[in-house]
Design an enzyme around this catalytic site. Structure first.
Site, PDB file in Angstrom:
ATOM      1  N   ASP A  15     -31.321  -2.585  51.045  1.00 14.69           N
ATOM      2  CA  ASP A  15     -31.023  -3.952  50.668  1.00 14.69           C
ATOM      3  C   ASP A  15     -30.870  -4.003  49.157  1.00 14.69           C
ATOM      4  O   ASP A  15     -31.232  -3.058  48.455  1.00 14.69           O
ATOM      5  CB  ASP A  15     -32.161  -4.875  51.126  1.00 14.69           C
ATOM      6  N   GLY A  16     -30.381  -5.102  48.662  1.00 13.48           N
ATOM      7  CA  GLY A  16     -30.242  -5.306  47.227  1.00 13.48           C
ATOM      8  C   GLY A  16     -31.462  -6.013  46.665  1.00 13.48           C
ATOM      9  O   GLY A  16     -32.312  -6.489  47.402  1.00 13.48           O
ATOM     10  N   ALA A  17     -31.548  -6.079  45.347  1.00 15.64           N
ATOM     11  CA  ALA A  17     -32.652  -6.779  44.684  1.00 15.64           C
ATOM     12  C   ALA A  17     -32.129  -7.457  43.425  1.00 15.64           C
ATOM     13  O   ALA A  17     -31.174  -6.990  42.806  1.00 15.64           O
ATOM     14  CB  ALA A  17     -33.771  -5.804  44.333  1.00 15.64           C
ATOM     15  N   ASP A  18     -32.768  -8.570  43.059  1.00 16.08           N
ATOM     16  CA  ASP A  18     -32.390  -9.307  41.857  1.00 16.08           C
ATOM     17  C   ASP A  18     -33.022  -8.711  40.607  1.00 16.08           C
ATOM     18  O   ASP A  18     -32.447  -8.744  39.533  1.00 16.08           O
ATOM     19  CB  ASP A  18     -32.804 -10.775  41.976  1.00 16.08           C
ATOM     20  N   LYS A  28     -36.369 -10.266  45.349  1.00 15.51           N
ATOM     21  CA  LYS A  28     -35.124 -10.237  46.119  1.00 15.51           C
ATOM     22  C   LYS A  28     -34.668 -11.633  46.490  1.00 15.51           C
ATOM     23  O   LYS A  28     -35.474 -12.541  46.584  1.00 15.51           O
ATOM     24  CB  LYS A  28     -35.342  -9.460  47.406  1.00 15.51           C
ATOM     25  N   GLU A  37     -35.995  -8.894  57.049  1.00 19.80           N
ATOM     26  CA  GLU A  37     -35.869  -7.892  55.983  1.00 19.80           C
ATOM     27  C   GLU A  37     -37.233  -7.315  55.613  1.00 19.80           C
ATOM     28  O   GLU A  37     -37.361  -6.126  55.343  1.00 19.80           O
ATOM     29  CB  GLU A  37     -35.208  -8.500  54.754  1.00 19.80           C
TER      30      GLU A  37
END
Length: 78
Positions: A15-18, A28, A37
């Site tokens: 997954d992506g993260a901020d 995230k 998730e």
């Protein structure tokens, strides 16, 4: 490959993260992460965070809010 709900085991989740700090703590989804998730990240043999350049920082980004989330579990049906 099959849907996650049919899998006995998750080999890999990503997954992506901020924002991610050097200790690999992550924020995230603008501070909110969906329940599925969280479960996938916990249950997977390997979990990979994909980051855009500049999102790995000494400290987590102060511009990303971190909300509290409460889930009603095992609530009696009426």
């Amino acid at each position: 490959m099959k849907p996650a709900e049919e899998a006995d085991q998750l080999d890999l989740a990503f997954d992506g993260a901020d924002s991610v700090d050097f200790s690999l703590k992550a924020l995230k989804s603008k501070g909110g992460i969906h329940l599925f998730e969280k479960i996938a990240a916990q249950e997977a043999d390997e979990y990979v965070l994909l980051l855009l350049e500049g999102r790995l920082r000494e400290k987590l980004g102060p511009d990303v809010q971190c909300p509290e989330r409460r889930i009603n579990f095992g609530q009696q049906a009426s």
